[in-house]
Design a protein around this motif. Structure first.
Motif, PDB file in Angstrom:
ATOM      1  N   ASN A   1     -72.831 -48.693 -53.004  1.00 16.28           N
ATOM      2  CA  ASN A   1     -72.447 -49.460 -51.811  1.00 16.28           C
ATOM      3  C   ASN A   1     -72.932 -48.752 -50.551  1.00 16.28           C
ATOM      4  O   ASN A   1     -72.796 -47.534 -50.422  1.00 16.28           O
ATOM      5  N   VAL A   2     -73.454 -49.539 -49.626  1.00 15.62           N
ATOM      6  CA  VAL A   2     -73.959 -48.986 -48.376  1.00 15.62           C
ATOM      7  C   VAL A   2     -73.265 -49.696 -47.211  1.00 15.62           C
ATOM      8  O   VAL A   2     -73.203 -50.927 -47.181  1.00 15.62           O
ATOM      9  N   ALA A   3     -72.730 -48.919 -46.271  1.00 16.29           N
ATOM     10  CA  ALA A   3     -72.065 -49.499 -45.106  1.00 16.29           C
ATOM     11  C   ALA A   3     -73.096 -49.870 -44.043  1.00 16.29           C
ATOM     12  O   ALA A   3     -74.146 -49.239 -43.945  1.00 16.29           O
ATOM     13  N   ALA A   4     -72.762 -50.899 -43.265  1.00 16.61           N
ATOM     14  CA  ALA A   4     -73.680 -51.405 -42.236  1.00 16.61           C
ATOM     15  C   ALA A   4     -74.173 -50.276 -41.331  1.00 16.61           C
ATOM     16  O   ALA A   4     -75.362 -50.184 -41.016  1.00 16.61           O
TER      17      ALA A   4
ATOM     18  N   GLU B   1     -76.038 -51.960 -52.550  1.00 10.46           N
ATOM     19  CA  GLU B   1     -75.223 -53.142 -52.244  1.00 10.46           C
ATOM     20  C   GLU B   1     -74.869 -53.130 -50.760  1.00 10.46           C
ATOM     21  O   GLU B   1     -74.282 -52.177 -50.265  1.00 10.46           O
ATOM     22  N   ILE B   2     -75.252 -54.218 -50.086  1.00 11.96           N
ATOM     23  CA  ILE B   2     -74.974 -54.359 -48.662  1.00 11.96           C
ATOM     24  C   ILE B   2     -74.051 -55.549 -48.513  1.00 11.96           C
ATOM     25  O   ILE B   2     -74.340 -56.604 -49.088  1.00 11.96           O
TER      26      ILE B   2
ATOM     27  N   LEU C   1     -74.948 -57.827 -43.068  1.00 11.98           N
ATOM     28  CA  LEU C   1     -76.262 -58.443 -42.851  1.00 11.98           C
ATOM     29  C   LEU C   1     -76.212 -59.468 -41.733  1.00 11.98           C
ATOM     30  O   LEU C   1     -77.160 -59.637 -40.976  1.00 11.98           O
ATOM     31  N   VAL C   2     -75.064 -60.142 -41.636  1.00 11.58           N
ATOM     32  CA  VAL C   2     -74.951 -61.185 -40.628  1.00 11.58           C
ATOM     33  C   VAL C   2     -74.900 -60.583 -39.226  1.00 11.58           C
ATOM     34  O   VAL C   2     -75.543 -61.060 -38.301  1.00 11.58           O
ATOM     35  N   GLN C   3     -74.131 -59.452 -39.090  1.00  7.19           N
ATOM     36  CA  GLN C   3     -74.066 -58.818 -37.763  1.00  7.19           C
ATOM     37  C   GLN C   3     -75.357 -58.085 -37.461  1.00  7.19           C
ATOM     38  O   GLN C   3     -75.522 -57.388 -36.489  1.00  7.19           O
ATOM     39  N   ASN C   4     -76.315 -58.236 -38.342  1.00  2.88           N
ATOM     40  CA  ASN C   4     -77.415 -57.336 -38.295  1.00  2.88           C
ATOM     41  C   ASN C   4     -78.619 -57.758 -37.500  1.00  2.88           C
ATOM     42  O   ASN C   4     -78.737 -58.803 -36.981  1.00  2.88           O
ATOM     43  N   THR C   5     -79.458 -56.908 -37.574  1.00  2.00           N
ATOM     44  CA  THR C   5     -80.524 -56.747 -36.644  1.00  2.00           C
ATOM     45  C   THR C   5     -81.835 -56.707 -37.379  1.00  2.00           C
ATOM     46  O   THR C   5     -81.857 -56.529 -38.592  1.00  2.00           O
TER      47      THR C   5
END
Ligand code: C2E
Ligand code: MG
Ligand code: MG
Ligand code: MG
Length: 288
Positions: free
Chosen positions: A118-121, A150-151, A156-160
């Protein structure tokens, strides 16, 4: 301090903000020390193919046992790590442990499967995440095909653009990417074909209602079709009942993970499962 706060934490009435902050600070300092003292460790939850019935992967899940023997679950300390700037170090520590475990199993002649980490944002936001991952693989002499990251969908949605380009680079290097907790992150359909990913993990909240809400079964079926159409694999998480598993299999879901099949286990037990010729859970009529 820990003792005094322990009492106050469980008090339901009149929560005092000051105390709460103090408790969190105490906890973050403890966590900082825990990282240095190697109090974190990983357990591994098997993932099974619903097609071949084989054990095809292990998800690494972090645990923390403190000096007094108290066990903390990720929900107790991941948010604190995120808020106190410790998630980067924690994430690197976890990735390193998972790859060290794969290397140790290889040395012991244990047949390997891919490990999902698991990877945090925030890990994408700061520093050179891609560089760290590639370097860790090199240090442990583990090929990229043994690693899945795993993201969560919400990260991903808040992402850039920066995150998306890092995901792309990781995939170009042969590391697999899965979207975790799919269905909970306000995703829009328009995102789905712009992600650079390999698998979707359907969130447990959808799986748990499969038998009780027919609309949920409809959604899950639709998501599986959609994912397949895009060439993504699908993992159902939190499978707890034979009924849920049957619906998932009928719907064409490729992989399943959950207490029905196995709880997360210690590395020694994971190695036994990897070594056993019948890789599905022993004598489990559901998968055999
Ligand atoms: P997740 O990645 O969605 O992991 C699945 C969680 O569901 C795990 O909880 C697992 O033990 C639990 N689970 C699996 N099967 C079942 C089931 O059949 N029923 C139920 N009720 N639960 C099931 P856990 O280990 O407490 O982890 C919770 C979350 O903490 C993870 O959710 C993940 O988002 C996060 N996490 C865990 N390890 C790490 C880590 O190393 N780094 C980061 N950044 N986050 C982590
Ligand atoms: Mg996960
Ligand atoms: Mg998940
Ligand atoms: Mg989840």
């Amino acid at each position: 301090l820990a003792k005094a706060d322990g009492r106050n934490c469980s008090r339901v009435f009149e929560p005092s903000l000051g105390r709460e902050i103090e408790a969190r600070l105490g906890m973050s300092n403890k966590l900082r020390r825990a990282l240095a003292d190697n109090e974190l460790y990983l357990v591994y939850q098997p993932q099974y193919s619903l097609v071949t019935h084989e054990l095809t992967g292990l998800e690494a899940l972090v645990r923390w046992r403190d000096g007094q023997g108290r066990l903390f679950m990720p929900g107790d300390f991941i948010p604190i790590a995120e808020q106190h700037g410790l998630i980067g170090r924690l994430g690197e520590y976890v990735l390193d442990m998972a790859l060290a475990q794969l290397a140790a199993w290889r040395t012991q002649g244990v047949p390997l499967v891919a490990v999902s980490v698991n990877v945090a944002a925030q890990q994408f936001a700061s520093g050179d995440f891609v560089g760290f991952v590639l370097d860790a693989l090199r240090r442990h002499a583990i090929g990229p095909e043994w690693l899945e990251l795993e993201i969560t969908e919400s990260s991903l949605v808040q992402n850039t653009i920066r995150t998306v380009s890092q995901l792309q680079t990781l995939r170009l290097h042969g590391i697999r990417i899965a979207i975790d907790d799919f269905g909970t992150g306000y995703s829009s359909l328009s995102y789905l074909d712009t992600y650079e990913i390999d698998r979707l993990k359907i969130d447990r909240s959808f799986v748990s209602e499969l038998e009780t809400r027919s609309s949920r079964a409809g959604i899950v079926r639709g998501v599986i079709l959609l994912a397949k159409g895009l060439g993504y694999g699908v993992v159902a998480e939190g499978v707890e009942t034979p009924g849920q598993l049957a619906i998932l299999r009928e719907s064409g879901c490729g992989y399943a993970q959950g207490y029905l099949l196995s709880k997360p286990v210690m590395p020694e037990r994971a190695a036994e499962l990897l070594r056993s010729p019948e890789r599905p859970p022993h004598g489990d009529p559901i998968l055999t």
